[in-house]
Design an enzyme around this catalytic site. Structure first.
Site, PDB file in Angstrom:
ATOM      1  N   ARG A  42      39.445  40.412  26.158  1.00  7.48           N
ATOM      2  CA  ARG A  42      40.075  39.302  26.865  1.00  7.48           C
ATOM      3  C   ARG A  42      40.242  38.201  25.822  1.00  7.48           C
ATOM      4  NH1 ARG A  42      37.206  37.208  32.365  1.00  7.48           N
ATOM      5  NH2 ARG A  42      35.950  36.024  30.893  1.00  7.48           N
ATOM      6  N   MET A  78      48.616  32.141  58.742  1.00  7.96           N
ATOM      7  CA  MET A  78      48.327  31.133  57.718  1.00  7.96           C
ATOM      8  C   MET A  78      47.091  30.308  58.082  1.00  7.96           C
ATOM      9  SD  MET A  78      50.727  28.092  56.190  1.00  7.96           S
ATOM     10  CE  MET A  78      52.110  29.179  55.901  1.00  7.96           C
ATOM     11  N   LYS A 105      32.476  26.754  37.059  1.00  8.49           N
ATOM     12  CA  LYS A 105      33.940  26.788  37.100  1.00  8.49           C
ATOM     13  C   LYS A 105      34.421  27.046  38.536  1.00  8.49           C
ATOM     14  CE  LYS A 105      33.810  31.702  35.826  1.00  8.49           C
ATOM     15  NZ  LYS A 105      33.824  32.638  34.682  1.00  8.49           N
ATOM     16  N   TYR A 114      51.616  38.091  64.945  1.00  9.73           N
ATOM     17  CA  TYR A 114      52.930  38.285  64.336  1.00  9.73           C
ATOM     18  C   TYR A 114      53.245  39.767  64.146  1.00  9.73           C
ATOM     19  CZ  TYR A 114      53.319  33.329  63.051  1.00  9.73           C
ATOM     20  OH  TYR A 114      53.428  31.979  63.067  1.00  9.73           O
TER      21      TYR A 114
HETATM   22  C1  LIG Z   1      32.544  33.379  34.680  1.00 10.43           C
HETATM   23  C2  LIG Z   1      31.786  33.653  33.442  1.00 10.43           C
HETATM   24  C3  LIG Z   1      30.382  33.790  33.471  1.00 10.43           C
HETATM   25  C4  LIG Z   1      29.574  33.850  34.742  1.00 10.43           C
HETATM   26  O1  LIG Z   1      29.529  35.185  35.210  1.00 10.43           O
HETATM   27  P1  LIG Z   1      28.711  35.572  36.541  1.00 10.43           P
HETATM   28  O2  LIG Z   1      28.951  37.030  36.681  1.00 10.43           O
HETATM   29  O3  LIG Z   1      29.338  34.808  37.658  1.00 10.43           O
HETATM   30  O4  LIG Z   1      27.301  35.212  36.330  1.00 10.43           O
HETATM   31  C5  LIG Z   1      29.724  33.895  32.256  1.00 10.43           C
HETATM   32  N1  LIG Z   1      30.408  33.903  31.079  1.00 10.43           N
HETATM   33  C6  LIG Z   1      31.759  33.815  31.022  1.00 10.43           C
HETATM   34  C7  LIG Z   1      32.440  33.860  29.707  1.00 10.43           C
HETATM   35  C8  LIG Z   1      32.494  33.701  32.205  1.00 10.43           C
HETATM   36  O5  LIG Z   1      33.827  33.638  32.148  1.00 10.43           O
END
Ligand SMILES: *Cc1c(COP(=O)(O)O)cnc(C)c1O
Length: 368
Positions: free
Chosen positions: A136, A313, A38, A264
């Site tokens: 979550r 930036m 991801k 800045y």
């Molecule tokens: C992002 C994620 C992972 C990966 O976790 P890492 O700590 O980067 O290995 C695994 N499972 C879920 C549900 C995630 O959202």
């Protein structure tokens, strides 16, 4: 290694192979390996990383959103792809690209069942997510009966896996919490799979779960950060190699007299006559303002130079008064030789945030 001439994220696929092999060597029970790609493979290049891992025999991929999975399919990825966080508006698109959703609520389950029926699908692979403590996404453990009933009558769907996510696997002070979560998942998932007459994959562990809790590997593990070279602790990170190194160059070195300010809002005032290097990377590139004022540092000719004043930036200014360097010299911001874990820690952040935040306008370059 050739020096960079502009800000560049160098990606080392040999390091990726090393991390993949190392993490696999830790697995108990021949667990399957799901690579989490991801967020552009944690800020690197999702297509390149996924292609490499597909050739290396990875079993599964996961992305957060449907659009990320579509990009992988369009690039020729054929390994199964789990979408961790699909949205009601893009379920047809997921089906069109053979993406497998995580279903985390009854509303999602019903909506996906309908989308699969409308698409004339039967036994479409889906994944059931339980919330075992992270609070979550996910069904509650007590929802198990309702979920099973909904699935038993849904002939358009087939459960490929049942999973949950650890809340504190990297924090050994929370060992008790995590042990409880593992046991809750173990009993819950066992009860769940017993309702079905076909095999269902069980998975719980992220990278830190793999490294810290061998008994939590189950049938598959989901690794993200470890593949990219970070283990959430110094002890674990020494066995891993950062796959991405963020490098830049010195554009200009200015002599700034004692008492003069830099940047800045006069963010820094020189206490001695100084040499200040300007480097073409800024908060629009993912180096946030919290790295300013001496919090963040870069490496120039193996020496540490602190970011002074406010991060702009598109630029940072670094105090190089005591560093032997000249315009055009290479600057290492993080990566091999300067851990993103340590850099992020200085600014009260974590490696995940620093590496995933590197903007798309920065050139990616693959090196051996
Ligand atoms: C992002 C994620 C992972 C990966 O976790 P890492 O700590 O980067 O290995 C695994 N499972 C879920 C549900 C995630 O959202």
């Amino acid at each position: 290694m050739p020096k960079v001439h502009e800000t560049t994220l160098e990606i080392n696929l040999d390091a990726l192979r090393h991390n993949f092999d190392f993490l696999k060597s830790k697995l108990q029970n021949n667990s399957l390996f799901l690579a989490v790609v991801k967020a552009f493979a944690y800020g690197s290049d999702a297509v390149a990383v996924a292609n490499f891992l597909q050739k290396s025999g990875v079993d599964y991929f996961a992305v957060a959103y449907v659009s990320e999975g579509v990009d992988l399919r369009k690039a020729g990825i054929t390994v199964p792809i789990l979408v961790l966080h699909p949205q009601l508006g893009n379920l047809e698109l997921a089906i069109k690209h053979a993406l497998e959703p995580s279903l985390y609520s009854l509303k999602m389950l019903r909506a996906f069942e309908k989308a699969a029926l409308d698409g004339n699908k039967s036994n479409y692979p889906i994944h059931i997510k339980f919330n075992t403590g992270l609070n979550r996404l996910g069904f509650k453990p007590e929802d198990i009966g309702v979920v099973v009933n909904a699935l038993i009558n849904a002939s358009s769907l087939k459960v490929k896996s049942v999973f949950s996510h650890l809340a504190a696997s990297e924090d050994l002070n929370e060992r008790g919490f995590t042990e409880n979560q593992i046991e809750l998942y173990r009993s819950l998932s066992e009860k769940f799979i017993n309702h079905f007459d076909y095999p269902i994959i069980r998975h719980l562990s992220n990278t830190s779960g793999v490294l810290n809790y061998p008994k939590a590997h189950f049938d598959m593990v989901r690794c993200g950060i470890g593949l990219y070279g970070y283990g959430n602790s110094r002890k674990e990170s020494v066995n891993l190699r950062p796959i991405a190194s963020l490098k830049s160059v010195i554009s200009q070195i200015a002599s700034v007299s004692i008492g003069e300010s830099v940047g800045y809002n006069c963010g820094h005032t020189c206490k001695v006559d100084s040499k200040i290097a300007t480097i073409p990377i800024g908060h629009a590139d993912g180096i946030g303002r919290h790295y300013g004022h001496g919090i963040g540092a870069v490496s120039i000719n193996q020496q540490k130079g602190y970011i002074v004043g406010n991060v702009c930036m598109d630029m940072i200014m670094v105090d190089v008064t005591t560093i032997g360097c000249k315009e055009g010299d290479e600057v290492l911001i993080f990566g091999s030789g300067l851990s993103a874990e340590g850099a992020a820690e200085a600014a009260d952040s974590i490696s995940y945030e620093l590496i995933t935040g590197i903007s798309r306008r920065i050139t990616r370059k693959f090196i051996k």
